[in-house]
Structure formats: C-alpha cells, structure tokens
Scaffold this motif. Sequence first.
Motif, PDB file in Angstrom:
ATOM      1  N   VAL A  54      -8.385  13.210  13.549  1.00 40.47           N
ATOM      2  CA  VAL A  54      -9.209  12.567  12.515  1.00 40.47           C
ATOM      3  C   VAL A  54      -8.891  13.152  11.142  1.00 40.47           C
ATOM      4  CG1 VAL A  54     -11.582  12.226  11.689  1.00 40.47           C
ATOM      5  CG2 VAL A  54     -11.055  11.954  14.118  1.00 40.47           C
ATOM      6  N   ALA A  55      -8.637  14.458  11.087  1.00 44.43           N
ATOM      7  CA  ALA A  55      -8.285  15.099   9.820  1.00 44.43           C
ATOM      8  C   ALA A  55      -6.983  14.544   9.266  1.00 44.43           C
ATOM      9  CB  ALA A  55      -8.172  16.617  10.007  1.00 44.43           C
ATOM     10  N   GLU A  56      -6.060  14.186  10.162  1.00 44.49           N
ATOM     11  CA  GLU A  56      -4.795  13.575   9.748  1.00 44.49           C
ATOM     12  C   GLU A  56      -5.052  12.247   9.039  1.00 44.49           C
ATOM     13  OE1 GLU A  56      -0.583  12.051  11.794  1.00 44.49           O
ATOM     14  OE2 GLU A  56      -2.076  13.116  12.995  1.00 44.49           O
ATOM     15  N   LEU A  57      -6.022  11.493   9.546  1.00 45.44           N
ATOM     16  CA  LEU A  57      -6.395  10.224   8.911  1.00 45.44           C
ATOM     17  C   LEU A  57      -7.149  10.468   7.610  1.00 45.44           C
ATOM     18  CD1 LEU A  57      -6.672   7.102   9.032  1.00 45.44           C
ATOM     19  CD2 LEU A  57      -8.782   7.462  10.341  1.00 45.44           C
ATOM     20  N   ASP A  58      -8.051  11.445   7.628  1.00 41.97           N
ATOM     21  CA  ASP A  58      -8.896  11.707   6.451  1.00 41.97           C
ATOM     22  C   ASP A  58      -8.088  12.131   5.232  1.00 41.97           C
ATOM     23  OD1 ASP A  58     -11.237  11.018   7.707  1.00 41.97           O
ATOM     24  OD2 ASP A  58     -11.754  13.066   8.303  1.00 41.97           O
ATOM     25  N   LYS A  59      -6.959  12.786   5.448  1.00 46.04           N
ATOM     26  CA  LYS A  59      -6.171  13.254   4.307  1.00 46.04           C
ATOM     27  C   LYS A  59      -5.386  12.126   3.640  1.00 46.04           C
ATOM     28  CE  LYS A  59      -1.734  14.691   6.328  1.00 46.04           C
ATOM     29  NZ  LYS A  59      -0.804  15.812   6.552  1.00 46.04           N
ATOM     30  N   MET A  60      -5.319  10.970   4.303  1.00 43.11           N
ATOM     31  CA  MET A  60      -4.651   9.827   3.697  1.00 43.11           C
ATOM     32  C   MET A  60      -5.500   9.287   2.548  1.00 43.11           C
ATOM     33  SD  MET A  60      -3.163   7.817   7.069  1.00 43.11           S
ATOM     34  CE  MET A  60      -2.274   6.598   6.068  1.00 43.11           C
ATOM     35  N   ILE A  61      -4.836   8.850   1.487  1.00 43.23           N
ATOM     36  CA  ILE A  61      -5.538   8.336   0.307  1.00 43.23           C
ATOM     37  C   ILE A  61      -6.133   6.961   0.624  1.00 43.23           C
ATOM     38  CG2 ILE A  61      -5.319   7.767  -2.135  1.00 43.23           C
ATOM     39  CD1 ILE A  61      -4.777  10.709  -1.456  1.00 43.23           C
ATOM     40  N   GLY A  62      -7.379   6.731   0.184  1.00 46.79           N
ATOM     41  CA  GLY A  62      -8.025   5.434   0.390  1.00 46.79           C
ATOM     42  C   GLY A  62      -8.386   5.203   1.846  1.00 46.79           C
ATOM     43  N   LEU A  63      -8.237   3.955   2.314  1.00 47.55           N
ATOM     44  CA  LEU A  63      -8.491   3.555   3.700  1.00 47.55           C
ATOM     45  C   LEU A  63      -9.919   3.859   4.154  1.00 47.55           C
ATOM     46  CD1 LEU A  63      -5.167   4.829   5.354  1.00 47.55           C
ATOM     47  CD2 LEU A  63      -5.666   2.536   4.514  1.00 47.55           C
ATOM     48  N   ASN A  64     -10.886   3.725   3.254  1.00 45.39           N
ATOM     49  CA  ASN A  64     -12.269   4.074   3.579  1.00 45.39           C
ATOM     50  C   ASN A  64     -12.826   3.229   4.718  1.00 45.39           C
ATOM     51  OD1 ASN A  64     -12.409   6.073   1.584  1.00 45.39           O
ATOM     52  ND2 ASN A  64     -12.956   4.591   0.011  1.00 45.39           N
ATOM     53  N   ASN A  65     -12.430   1.945   4.779  1.00 43.72           N
ATOM     54  CA  ASN A  65     -12.963   1.088   5.844  1.00 43.72           C
ATOM     55  C   ASN A  65     -12.463   1.507   7.227  1.00 43.72           C
ATOM     56  OD1 ASN A  65     -10.386   0.284   5.160  1.00 43.72           O
ATOM     57  ND2 ASN A  65     -10.779  -1.903   5.351  1.00 43.72           N
ATOM     58  N   ILE A  66     -11.179   1.912   7.325  1.00 43.05           N
ATOM     59  CA  ILE A  66     -10.652   2.341   8.618  1.00 43.05           C
ATOM     60  C   ILE A  66     -11.233   3.698   9.003  1.00 43.05           C
ATOM     61  CG2 ILE A  66      -8.560   3.508   7.789  1.00 43.05           C
ATOM     62  CD1 ILE A  66      -8.728   1.304  10.894  1.00 43.05           C
TER      63      ILE A  66
END
Length: 316
Positions: A54-66
């Motif tokens: 999940v941290a790998e996803l969280d560090k991505m810019i934007g993508l708040n809906n996903i």
Amino acid sequence: MPLNNSSKRREVLRRLEMGEISLIKAFELIKDDKSNTKDNPVSKEDNNLIDMIVAELDKMIGLNNIKKLVKQLRAFVTIQKERQRQKLKSDSLVMHMIFKGNPGTGKTTVARILAKLFKELGLLEKGHLKEVERADMVGEYIGHTAQKTRKLVQSALGGILFIDEAYSLARGGHRDFGKEAIDTLVKLMEDNRENLIVILAGYPQEMEYFLESNPGLNSRFPIKVNFEDYSLEELIEIAKLMVKEREYKLSQRAEAKFYNILSKVRKEAGPEEGNARTVRNLIERAIRNQAVRLVKQEKITKIDLMTINREDFNDA
C-alpha cells in the motif's frame, strides 16, 4: 471474488467430483485448510507486507480515487475474514475492473500493485500480472481466437489479466474475430471467477463506446476507475520523484524550463500526450544530455553528477 480459503475448499470438491482425488484425501485437504485458518484471520507478517505494498501505491503522485478504493477493498476483505472466523456469513466480491485514462496516467503501474496486494489479501493465488492486447487475443481464422484467448486466460489464472486498449476488440464489428475474443473471455471469466481478475483498460471515450456497444460487459465489471490527467504541478512532482530515485536532482532553472516544456506540450498536443510517460521520456533525455555535457569537463564533482541543469533540456 470469494476469499482464498473457500476457493480452496471448492477446488477440493471439484477434484473429488472429477475423480482426481479420493474421498479420504478430500477430507484431509479440507481439514488442513480449516486448521490453517483457525483463529488467525490475518497474521502480523501478512499485515506488514500489505502495508509495504500500500505504501508503494501511496507514494505515487495523485491517484486519490484508486487509493480510496484500495483502502475500501482492504477493509472489506479484513472484515469478511473476521466474519468467517466468527462463523458469520461472508460476502463474495467481484473484482473485475475497468480502467479509463489517457496514456501515462498510471493504469499499468496500479494494476501491477493491485496484483501483489490481492495475493497478500488472499484474493489471488499467485498475484502476477499478465499484460495483453488485441493482437495477443484475436486469431486469423475461425476457432483460432478462442484458442488464443483460452491460452492467455490459463496463463493469467491466479493473477490479473490486463487487457490494454480493450476497446479495439470491438472495432471490427460483428464479423470481426474480436467479438469472438470478447465472448470467449466472458465465459472464461465466469468459469474461473474464483481465481482470476480481469482489468480492461483504455482511453476514456473509447472505453465508454466499447461498454455501450456490448451491454453484457458493463455488469461484469462492477469496479470502474477513472485515471485523471495529471496537473502540471503534479507532473513536476513526478519528475522530482523520478530523478530522486536515480540519485539526480533538478536545478531551480532546470525545473522552470521543464515546467515550460510540459506546458507547451499540453497546449499543442493535449493532455493525452503530457502525462507521466512524457515526463519519463524528457527526464531520460536530459540525463543523456547531461552525460554528454559532463564528459567534456576535466574535473567532475559529485554535485555535477547529480545535477540536471537548464541546458540539459535544450533539445526537448
């Protein structure tokens, strides 16, 4: 999609019905399955690994809906496991998805992360991503398409089948073999619903047309995610993250030049040509230009090696 433990029990019963295992062996497998899950819905080690994904996803810019969707799915699976542990009815979850977005908005990257996450949550057995497109599925003669599609689905079992530019399957009309690919896929999705997730991805407008042209598909993909185009500010943050991971940094003047380049791309080519993929290409070109510039210097410092200057974007 049902949780893994119930999926395993159904697979044991299927093998028993097919005569592949004996009745005694079936009871042993089911007994082992129950003992492995008793009073242990999610281990501490599992949670730590899930947190890392999940941290790998969280560090991505934007993508708040996903990110919001992943939080919901993780909570749902955790609660359903707890309901199973306390001998309450648990719901299944159909996880087939539609990803709508322009190139470079993170669709494939997110799909890879979801594959790993769903494995750790117990939704998928293997957690791999099988990326395909029209040419991989559509054959050249009657029956060839179904054969190719079945083979692809077989290789994706236990993971995610990610079909990019999925709308191209419907471009040829009713006489095209693309329709055969869709029909075969729908049947295989149903047959393997306990151990397969299918994600259809593509441009927003084309995907809308695709779903409208085949109403039966819409209900089979309950989760639809819009991947918005990045703002210029978000693209700069993505660029900073990219160079940081490579142990580079943008000088202040280079950052200003880069912003102007991206702004010009947006005006001339539109948002579909100015997302993360464009940023990566520009950064990689600047790094090559920096290398050409530095080899001419007699002395090269560590700061020199790390810094991308304004002039490194001159041919962008």
